[in-house]
Scaffold this motif. Structure first.
Motif, PDB file in Angstrom:
ATOM      1  N   ILE A 174       0.839  -1.207   0.000  1.00  0.00           N
ATOM      2  CA  ILE A 174       0.000   0.000   0.000  1.00  0.00           C
ATOM      3  C   ILE A 174       0.869   1.250   0.000  1.00  0.00           C
ATOM      4  N   TYR A 175       1.934   1.234   0.782  1.00  0.00           N
ATOM      5  CA  TYR A 175       2.839   2.398   0.812  1.00  0.00           C
ATOM      6  C   TYR A 175       3.436   2.645  -0.574  1.00  0.00           C
ATOM      7  N   ALA A 176       3.805   1.573  -1.280  1.00  0.00           N
ATOM      8  CA  ALA A 176       4.343   1.718  -2.635  1.00  0.00           C
ATOM      9  C   ALA A 176       3.295   2.294  -3.580  1.00  0.00           C
ATOM     10  N   GLU A 177       2.046   1.875  -3.451  1.00  0.00           N
ATOM     11  CA  GLU A 177       0.970   2.422  -4.283  1.00  0.00           C
ATOM     12  C   GLU A 177       0.787   3.908  -4.004  1.00  0.00           C
ATOM     13  N   LEU A 178       0.850   4.289  -2.738  1.00  0.00           N
ATOM     14  CA  LEU A 178       0.602   5.671  -2.337  1.00  0.00           C
ATOM     15  C   LEU A 178       1.744   6.596  -2.754  1.00  0.00           C
ATOM     16  N   LYS A 179       2.976   6.099  -2.674  1.00  0.00           N
ATOM     17  CA  LYS A 179       4.141   6.959  -2.864  1.00  0.00           C
ATOM     18  C   LYS A 179       4.837   6.778  -4.212  1.00  0.00           C
ATOM     19  N   ALA A 180       4.736   5.585  -4.812  1.00  0.00           N
ATOM     20  CA  ALA A 180       5.547   5.299  -6.006  1.00  0.00           C
ATOM     21  C   ALA A 180       4.764   4.597  -7.097  1.00  0.00           C
ATOM     22  N   ASP A 181       3.443   4.833  -7.141  1.00  0.00           N
ATOM     23  CA  ASP A 181       2.604   4.256  -8.196  1.00  0.00           C
ATOM     24  C   ASP A 181       2.747   2.740  -8.268  1.00  0.00           C
ATOM     25  N   GLY A 182       2.946   2.109  -7.108  1.00  0.00           N
ATOM     26  CA  GLY A 182       2.984   0.653  -7.049  1.00  0.00           C
ATOM     27  C   GLY A 182       4.336   0.023  -7.287  1.00  0.00           C
ATOM     28  N   ASP A 183       5.393   0.821  -7.465  1.00  0.00           N
ATOM     29  CA  ASP A 183       6.725   0.285  -7.721  1.00  0.00           C
ATOM     30  C   ASP A 183       7.318  -0.272  -6.426  1.00  0.00           C
ATOM     31  N   MET A 184       7.327  -1.589  -6.285  1.00  0.00           N
ATOM     32  CA  MET A 184       7.775  -2.226  -5.051  1.00  0.00           C
ATOM     33  C   MET A 184       9.286  -2.140  -4.849  1.00  0.00           C
ATOM     34  N   SER A 185      10.020  -1.725  -5.881  1.00  0.00           N
ATOM     35  CA  SER A 185      11.475  -1.645  -5.726  1.00  0.00           C
ATOM     36  C   SER A 185      11.878  -0.618  -4.669  1.00  0.00           C
ATOM     37  N   VAL A 186      10.980   0.353  -4.373  1.00  0.00           N
ATOM     38  CA  VAL A 186      11.317   1.380  -3.384  1.00  0.00           C
ATOM     39  C   VAL A 186      11.176   0.866  -1.959  1.00  0.00           C
ATOM     40  N   THR A 187      10.626  -0.337  -1.777  1.00  0.00           N
ATOM     41  CA  THR A 187      10.342  -0.825  -0.422  1.00  0.00           C
ATOM     42  C   THR A 187      11.378  -1.820   0.092  1.00  0.00           C
ATOM     43  N   GLY A 188      12.407  -2.100  -0.701  1.00  0.00           N
ATOM     44  CA  GLY A 188      13.375  -3.114  -0.283  1.00  0.00           C
ATOM     45  C   GLY A 188      14.071  -2.793   1.024  1.00  0.00           C
ATOM     46  N   HIS A 189      14.303  -1.516   1.302  1.00  0.00           N
ATOM     47  CA  HIS A 189      14.995  -1.103   2.525  1.00  0.00           C
ATOM     48  C   HIS A 189      14.024  -0.535   3.560  1.00  0.00           C
ATOM     49  N   LEU A 190      12.731  -0.741   3.337  1.00  0.00           N
ATOM     50  CA  LEU A 190      11.723  -0.220   4.257  1.00  0.00           C
ATOM     51  C   LEU A 190      11.159  -1.336   5.128  1.00  0.00           C
ATOM     52  N   THR A 191      10.748  -0.966   6.326  1.00  0.00           N
ATOM     53  CA  THR A 191      10.086  -1.913   7.210  1.00  0.00           C
ATOM     54  C   THR A 191       8.902  -1.222   7.883  1.00  0.00           C
TER      55      THR A 191
END
Length: 340
Positions: free
Chosen positions: A76-93
């Protein structure tokens, strides 16, 4: 003082509003719904840095569900912030999930932590309320602020709006020598005008933030609403004027010291001109929103009747007496003001 003594009912998103949300890419199929987050099996009170109870609770999920829920929240965070690009979440928790038990929509606040630099961000998951969605869209169209949010069935996802909470700013910063009282009061006048024109209620100091931006030789302020539950519901006109809330008295008294009636009128006219300009740019989108909002029963007939009488007297215009819904009153408020 415009007291609101009862909680507003939650209005479901109807078909016309849903069509609008789909058209403007606000509606998405998300991997988790608000109801799924209610499956927590334990919670503890959340305290701030000073040891005061925040009235939020940090919730914990069963071991069998936690991995699925945390992955869904990152999606959901990727959808909200990066149009669904999950690559931005690799270092997120997902660092924490908090629940506010006293709010109208009982929101969950999700804290996202960057494991590289330990930076935090937040977003909110709430029960969808049509009133709130209309408030978010009107803020996006009519104000200088862009709003990021998503809906999924009867679930609402909102980004965190950064700024100093109004009540905290009044307590700690209002009389700081570095604060420019004229610029700050000017922004409150413009904020007051925006709320009244588009009928956003309950804007006391706990429901807005002060965004402070230093410039090379000055400081700029912007006052931003963070709670949109009371979009076009109450029948009393004073509810839609932040100037009447006792919690906002510190900035009102400051304005009386530094502002003249002529300058207040100037800033009101300036803000109405800016709203008119935003409407010209977003005319099609605004008309599509009003197509959904005007027939939508998001308040009681008694509240609509009371408010239309008050607005007709205030503006000295019988146009308001034709309004049958709160959406009609928002449309007429902008029309009588020459804004569309």
């Amino acid at each position: 003082m415009p007291l609101i003594s009862k909680k507003k009912p939650v209005y479901r998103i109807g078909d016309a509003l849903r069509d609008y949300l789909v058209q403007y890419s606000r509606e998405l199929a998300l991997p988790i719904q608000y109801s799924d987050l209610l499956r927590y099996d334990n919670s503890i009170s959340l305290y701030d840095r000073s040891g005061h109870d925040t009235l939020w609770e940090t919730v914990f999920y069963p071991a069998s569900d936690v991995d699925e829920i945390l992955l869904a929240l990152k999606t959901i965070y990727a959808e909200l912030k990066a149009d669904g690009d999950m690559s931005v979440t690799g270092h997120l928790t997902i660092d924490r999930v908090d629940l506010c038990t006293y709010g109208n929509t009982k929101p969950f606040r999700i804290r996202v932590r960057n494991q590289v630099n330990d930076n935090f961000d937040y977003f909110y998951i709430k029960r969808a309320d049509a009133s709130r969605v209309y408030g978010l869209e009107l803020e996006h169209i009519l104000s200088p602020n862009r709003i990021s949010y998503l809906t999924s069935s009867q679930t609402l996802i909102e980004e965190h709006i950064a700024g100093i909470p109004g009540d905290g700013f009044f307590d700690r910063d209002l009389y700081d020598p570095a604060t420019n009282p004229i610029r700050l009061c000017k922004e409150f006048v413009k904020f007051n005008e925006r709320c009244f024109v588009r009928l956003l209620g309950d804007m006391h100091s706990s429901n807005f933030v002060v965004d402070v931006t230093p410039d090379f030789d000055e400081v700029y302020y912007r006052i931003r609403a963070i709670d949109f539950d009371q979009q076009s519901y109450e029948g009393r006109k004073s509810v839609y004027l932040p100037q009447y809330y006792i919690q906002n008295r510190p900035i009102i008294e400051l304005g009386m010291k530094y502002m003249t009636p002529e300058s207040v009128r100037q800033y009101q006219i300036e803000e109405r001109s800016l709203i008119a300009g935003r409407l010209r740019v977003e005319k099609t989108r605004f008309n599509d929103l009003m197509t959904a909002m005007r027939p939508d029963p998001i308040s009681t007939p008694e509240n609509v009747g009371q408010l239309r009488e008050s607005l007709a007297r205030h503006h000295r215009s019988r146009e308001f007496l034709r309004a049958q819904t709160m959406g009609d009153l928002v449309w007429t408020s902008l029309e009588v003001g020459g804004l569309h």
